[in-house]
Write a protein that holds these residues in place. Structure first.
Motif, PDB file in Angstrom:
ATOM      1  N   THR A 158       5.281 -90.470  68.587  1.00  0.00           N
ATOM      2  CA  THR A 158       4.597 -91.696  69.040  1.00  0.00           C
ATOM      3  C   THR A 158       4.905 -91.855  70.492  1.00  0.00           C
ATOM      4  OG1 THR A 158       5.063 -92.613  66.785  1.00  0.00           O
ATOM      5  CG2 THR A 158       4.499 -93.927  68.396  1.00  0.00           C
ATOM      6  N   SER A 159       6.065 -91.604  70.739  1.00  0.00           N
ATOM      7  CA  SER A 159       6.261 -91.747  72.381  1.00  0.00           C
ATOM      8  C   SER A 159       5.602 -90.723  73.165  1.00  0.00           C
ATOM      9  CB  SER A 159       7.995 -91.371  72.699  1.00  0.00           C
ATOM     10  OG  SER A 159       8.160 -91.618  73.932  1.00  0.00           O
ATOM     11  N   ALA A 160       5.387 -89.592  72.832  1.00  0.00           N
ATOM     12  CA  ALA A 160       4.736 -88.625  73.367  1.00  0.00           C
ATOM     13  C   ALA A 160       3.117 -88.520  73.428  1.00  0.00           C
ATOM     14  CB  ALA A 160       4.944 -86.885  72.813  1.00  0.00           C
ATOM     15  N   ILE A 161       2.710 -89.029  72.393  1.00  0.00           N
ATOM     16  CA  ILE A 161       1.153 -89.274  72.259  1.00  0.00           C
ATOM     17  C   ILE A 161       0.779 -90.644  73.016  1.00  0.00           C
ATOM     18  CG2 ILE A 161       0.897 -90.682  69.933  1.00  0.00           C
ATOM     19  CD1 ILE A 161      -1.114 -87.722  71.129  1.00  0.00           C
ATOM     20  N   CYS A 162       1.654 -91.341  72.921  1.00  0.00           N
ATOM     21  CA  CYS A 162       1.535 -92.622  73.792  1.00  0.00           C
ATOM     22  C   CYS A 162       1.919 -92.579  75.221  1.00  0.00           C
ATOM     23  CB  CYS A 162       2.062 -93.817  73.245  1.00  0.00           C
ATOM     24  SG  CYS A 162       1.475 -94.270  71.535  1.00  0.00           S
ATOM     25  N   VAL A 163       2.363 -91.313  75.659  1.00  0.00           N
ATOM     26  CA  VAL A 163       2.643 -91.085  76.946  1.00  0.00           C
ATOM     27  C   VAL A 163       3.679 -92.159  77.490  1.00  0.00           C
ATOM     28  CG1 VAL A 163       0.952 -89.502  77.445  1.00  0.00           C
ATOM     29  CG2 VAL A 163       0.860 -91.796  78.093  1.00  0.00           C
ATOM     30  N   THR A 164       4.620 -92.302  76.601  1.00  0.00           N
ATOM     31  CA  THR A 164       5.769 -93.362  76.932  1.00  0.00           C
ATOM     32  C   THR A 164       7.086 -92.819  77.363  1.00  0.00           C
ATOM     33  OG1 THR A 164       5.126 -94.799  75.118  1.00  0.00           O
ATOM     34  CG2 THR A 164       7.410 -95.209  76.081  1.00  0.00           C
ATOM     35  N   GLY A 165       7.775 -91.680  76.754  1.00  0.00           N
ATOM     36  CA  GLY A 165       8.915 -91.197  77.177  1.00  0.00           C
ATOM     37  C   GLY A 165      10.208 -91.710  76.720  1.00  0.00           C
ATOM     38  N   LEU A 207       1.280 -82.837  73.019  1.00  0.00           N
ATOM     39  CA  LEU A 207       0.818 -84.285  72.466  1.00  0.00           C
ATOM     40  C   LEU A 207       0.732 -85.228  73.566  1.00  0.00           C
ATOM     41  CD1 LEU A 207       3.347 -85.013  69.336  1.00  0.00           C
ATOM     42  CD2 LEU A 207       0.964 -84.934  69.562  1.00  0.00           C
ATOM     43  N   ILE A 208       1.584 -85.091  74.586  1.00  0.00           N
ATOM     44  CA  ILE A 208       1.517 -85.541  75.964  1.00  0.00           C
ATOM     45  C   ILE A 208       0.275 -85.486  76.618  1.00  0.00           C
ATOM     46  CG2 ILE A 208       2.296 -85.649  78.522  1.00  0.00           C
ATOM     47  CD1 ILE A 208       5.225 -85.069  77.237  1.00  0.00           C
ATOM     48  N   GLN A 209      -0.158 -83.997  76.709  1.00  0.00           N
ATOM     49  CA  GLN A 209      -1.502 -83.855  77.347  1.00  0.00           C
ATOM     50  C   GLN A 209      -2.653 -84.275  76.623  1.00  0.00           C
ATOM     51  OE1 GLN A 209      -2.226 -81.010  80.270  1.00  0.00           O
ATOM     52  NE2 GLN A 209      -3.359 -83.102  80.243  1.00  0.00           N
ATOM     53  N   ILE A 210      -2.465 -84.319  75.263  1.00  0.00           N
ATOM     54  CA  ILE A 210      -3.797 -85.090  74.474  1.00  0.00           C
ATOM     55  C   ILE A 210      -3.779 -86.598  74.599  1.00  0.00           C
ATOM     56  CG2 ILE A 210      -4.300 -85.296  72.140  1.00  0.00           C
ATOM     57  CD1 ILE A 210      -3.268 -82.764  71.282  1.00  0.00           C
ATOM     58  N   GLY A 211      -2.590 -87.306  74.735  1.00  0.00           N
ATOM     59  CA  GLY A 211      -2.439 -88.689  74.955  1.00  0.00           C
ATOM     60  C   GLY A 211      -2.965 -88.721  76.239  1.00  0.00           C
ATOM     61  N   ALA A 218       5.869 -99.589  67.160  1.00  0.00           N
ATOM     62  CA  ALA A 218       4.471-100.367  67.068  1.00  0.00           C
ATOM     63  C   ALA A 218       4.088-100.958  68.512  1.00  0.00           C
ATOM     64  CB  ALA A 218       4.828-101.615  66.222  1.00  0.00           C
ATOM     65  N   LEU A 219       5.265-101.136  69.405  1.00  0.00           N
ATOM     66  CA  LEU A 219       4.736-101.565  70.719  1.00  0.00           C
ATOM     67  C   LEU A 219       4.219-100.697  71.372  1.00  0.00           C
ATOM     68  CD1 LEU A 219       7.967-103.585  71.962  1.00  0.00           C
ATOM     69  CD2 LEU A 219       5.723-104.490  71.554  1.00  0.00           C
ATOM     70  N   MET A 220       4.622 -99.301  71.234  1.00  0.00           N
ATOM     71  CA  MET A 220       4.276 -98.234  72.208  1.00  0.00           C
ATOM     72  C   MET A 220       2.667 -98.114  71.588  1.00  0.00           C
ATOM     73  SD  MET A 220       7.047 -95.355  72.412  1.00  0.00           S
ATOM     74  CE  MET A 220       7.833 -95.239  70.673  1.00  0.00           C
ATOM     75  N   PHE A 221       2.434 -98.146  70.522  1.00  0.00           N
ATOM     76  CA  PHE A 221       0.975 -98.055  70.122  1.00  0.00           C
ATOM     77  C   PHE A 221       0.285 -99.219  70.584  1.00  0.00           C
ATOM     78  CE2 PHE A 221       1.819 -95.040  66.354  1.00  0.00           C
ATOM     79  CZ  PHE A 221       1.022 -93.895  66.784  1.00  0.00           C
ATOM     80  N   LEU A 222       0.991-100.348  70.325  1.00  0.00           N
ATOM     81  CA  LEU A 222       0.117-101.534  71.078  1.00  0.00           C
ATOM     82  C   LEU A 222      -0.289-101.729  72.448  1.00  0.00           C
ATOM     83  CD1 LEU A 222      -1.163-104.243  70.155  1.00  0.00           C
ATOM     84  CD2 LEU A 222       1.089-105.394  70.431  1.00  0.00           C
ATOM     85  N   GLY A 223       0.911-101.102  73.179  1.00  0.00           N
ATOM     86  CA  GLY A 223       0.894-101.187  74.494  1.00  0.00           C
ATOM     87  C   GLY A 223      -0.378-100.182  74.950  1.00  0.00           C
ATOM     88  N   ARG A 224      -0.395 -98.949  74.415  1.00  0.00           N
ATOM     89  CA  ARG A 224      -1.286 -97.998  75.046  1.00  0.00           C
ATOM     90  C   ARG A 224      -2.818 -98.279  74.533  1.00  0.00           C
ATOM     91  NH1 ARG A 224      -1.424 -95.116  79.082  1.00  0.00           N
ATOM     92  NH2 ARG A 224      -2.459 -93.189  78.939  1.00  0.00           N
ATOM     93  N   LEU A 225      -3.158 -98.980  73.127  1.00  0.00           N
ATOM     94  CA  LEU A 225      -4.440 -99.113  72.874  1.00  0.00           C
ATOM     95  C   LEU A 225      -4.746-100.598  72.824  1.00  0.00           C
ATOM     96  CD1 LEU A 225      -4.441 -96.572  69.700  1.00  0.00           C
ATOM     97  CD2 LEU A 225      -5.145 -96.122  72.278  1.00  0.00           C
ATOM     98  N   GLY A 226      -3.850-101.456  72.763  1.00  0.00           N
ATOM     99  CA  GLY A 226      -3.989-102.748  72.596  1.00  0.00           C
ATOM    100  C   GLY A 226      -5.011-103.551  73.472  1.00  0.00           C
ATOM    101  N   PRO A 227      -4.363-103.532  74.852  1.00  0.00           N
ATOM    102  CA  PRO A 227      -5.150-104.215  76.129  1.00  0.00           C
ATOM    103  C   PRO A 227      -6.504-103.754  76.281  1.00  0.00           C
ATOM    104  CG  PRO A 227      -3.085-103.498  76.621  1.00  0.00           C
ATOM    105  CD  PRO A 227      -3.140-102.726  75.364  1.00  0.00           C
TER     106      PRO A 227
END
Length: 417
Positions: free
Chosen positions: A22-29, A50-54, A382-391
């Motif tokens: 999740t951290s990689a696909i959402c490019v979080t770290g 995953l980082i590149q795809i995300g 959940a926050l990483m998903f929401l932060g990447r796709l939510g706004p």
């Protein structure tokens, strides 16, 4: 979860693999295990993919969606960075995606080459190892992911500008957003023709980088656990590096856990603001925060309409910005309270830092991520998903929704303040 992905016997647990993916696909770290020691080269390659795809997926999705909405709503100047017409001038979607891909690969290749040469010539890495480290950190930096192949992230290179600066350049370029990069490539000599989006992103980026550097250096200058032992020039470079990374890459060249709580609060603000739209950075985006600033300034000065750089701002954009910010603050607040209930032994400052870092897809941490319970780590997922796709999902839904009202209710003003 495959055994081939983990160093040592057996495979990673579900939560370790799920959190890392999740951290990689959402490019979080954010990480719950040490990337260079826990994962094998195969596992690291999976993370890199995953980082590149995300990064490329979100980037292309946001840009193509921007083209569609610009044509449909006539908001070309706000989303795209060509001319302010209903024709964004990008051609078909295939050409847009190819341009994004070409830009991504070009920047990553140049940064990877610079880093690989430095690792090879300055640190005695073998050719294969130098190339691998250069590619991994270039991709991670441009996609604002923050994964590193070092246990201490970039702390061992805090005094090396030949490592710091290429990473900073990649982070900034990825954070500007593709529309800005495209317009700068075509019209960098004609700033008068830059769109409102480009001007806001560039101006806000310069201001935030400078202000963040001054702030961090002022607070941490004498801290013996961070900038204190460094020379003056090294302190400035480390302050600049961390100010840049806070929006929103996740590397660190100084010990984040040893920083003053005031510095954490300042980083909270930088992380929450984030980078430019239609790019690899997270956060609320500088354009959203800028719109709120112009709204406030209009109210303070008694204006009747919000003007930005000589043009009137659409009321629908104002409502979108306010909605995105309110929902984001609600998500961060709710997650912070949940983590505080799950971990009463951790202070508010550290938990707030962690939740903002997850929501803004930054990846910086005060060192508590791995110690959190599975339930708390689930909140961060959940926050990483929401932060990447939510706004962007909320903003797009509002922009695409028809607004043909057949009547209006009578006005009334409640007391404010």
């Amino acid at each position: 979860m495959l055994p081939i992905a983990r160093s040592g016997p057996g495979g990673a647990s579900f939560m370790e693999a799920f959190f890392t993916a999740t951290s990689a696909i959402c490019v979080t770290g954010l990480v719950v295990v040490d990337t260079p020691t826990y994962w094998t080269p195969f596992g690291q390659a999976v993370i890199l993919a995953l980082i590149q795809i995300g990064g490329f997926g979100v980037m292309s999705f946001a840009t193509v969606l921007g083209i569609l909405l610009a044509r449909r709503l006539g908001l070309t100047a706000r989303i795209m960075s060509s001319t302010e017409t209903k024709n964004p001038g990008y051609g078909d979607m295939r050409r847009v995606l190819l341009r994004i891909l070409a830009t991504t690969l070009l920047i990553e290749t140049v940064v990877a080459a610079a880093l690989a040469l430095r690792f090879f010539a300055g640190y005695g890495y073998g050719p294969g190892q130098a190339v691998w480290h250069g590619v991994f950190h270039a991709v991670s930096a441009f996609n604002n992911a923050g994964f590193a192949l070092y246990t201490l992230s970039i702390m061992d290179f805090a005094a090396d500008p030949w490592v710091n600066l290429p990473i900073v350049v990649a982070v900034v370029l990825g954070g500007l957003g593709f529309p800005v990069l495209y317009q700068l490539r075509r019209e960098w000599r004609r700033p008068r023709r830059w769109s409102m989006n480009t001007r806001i992103v560039l101006f806000a980026t310069v201001v935030l980088l400078g202000a963040g550097t001054v702030f961090l250096c002022a607070v941490e200058w004498s801290n013996p656990a961070t900038l204190g032992p460094m020379r003056a020039d090294e302190k400035l470079m480390a302050g600049f590096f961390q100010s840049t990374i806070a929006r929103t890459a996740g590397f660190n060249s100084i010990d984040i856990s040893a920083m003053h709580p005031v510095s954490w609060l300042g980083l909270d603000l930088l992380m929450l603001i984030g980078g430019g739209p239609a790019g690899t950075a997270g956060g609320l985006k500088v354009t959203t925060v800028a719109v709120l600033g112009f709204i406030a300034w209009t109210e303070i000065t008694g204006g009747t309409a919000v003007h930005v750089l000589g043009k009137r701002l659409s009321r629908s954009v104002q409502r979108q910005a306010i909605t995105v910010v309110v929902l984001a603050l609600g998500a961060v607040t709710t997650a912070t309270m949940a983590l505080m209930l799950l971990h009463e032994d951790i202070g508010l400052d550290r938990i707030l830092f962690e939740t903002i870092s997850a929501f803004a897809t930054v990846g910086l941490s005060t060192g508590i991520t791995a110690d959190l319970s599975p339930a708390a780590q689930g909140v961060l997922i959940a926050l990483m998903f929401l932060g990447r796709l939510g706004p962007i999902t909320v903003a797009t839904a509002m922009a695409a929704r028809p607004r043909k009202a057949l009547y209006e209710l009578p006005k009334e003003r409640p007391l404010i303040g």
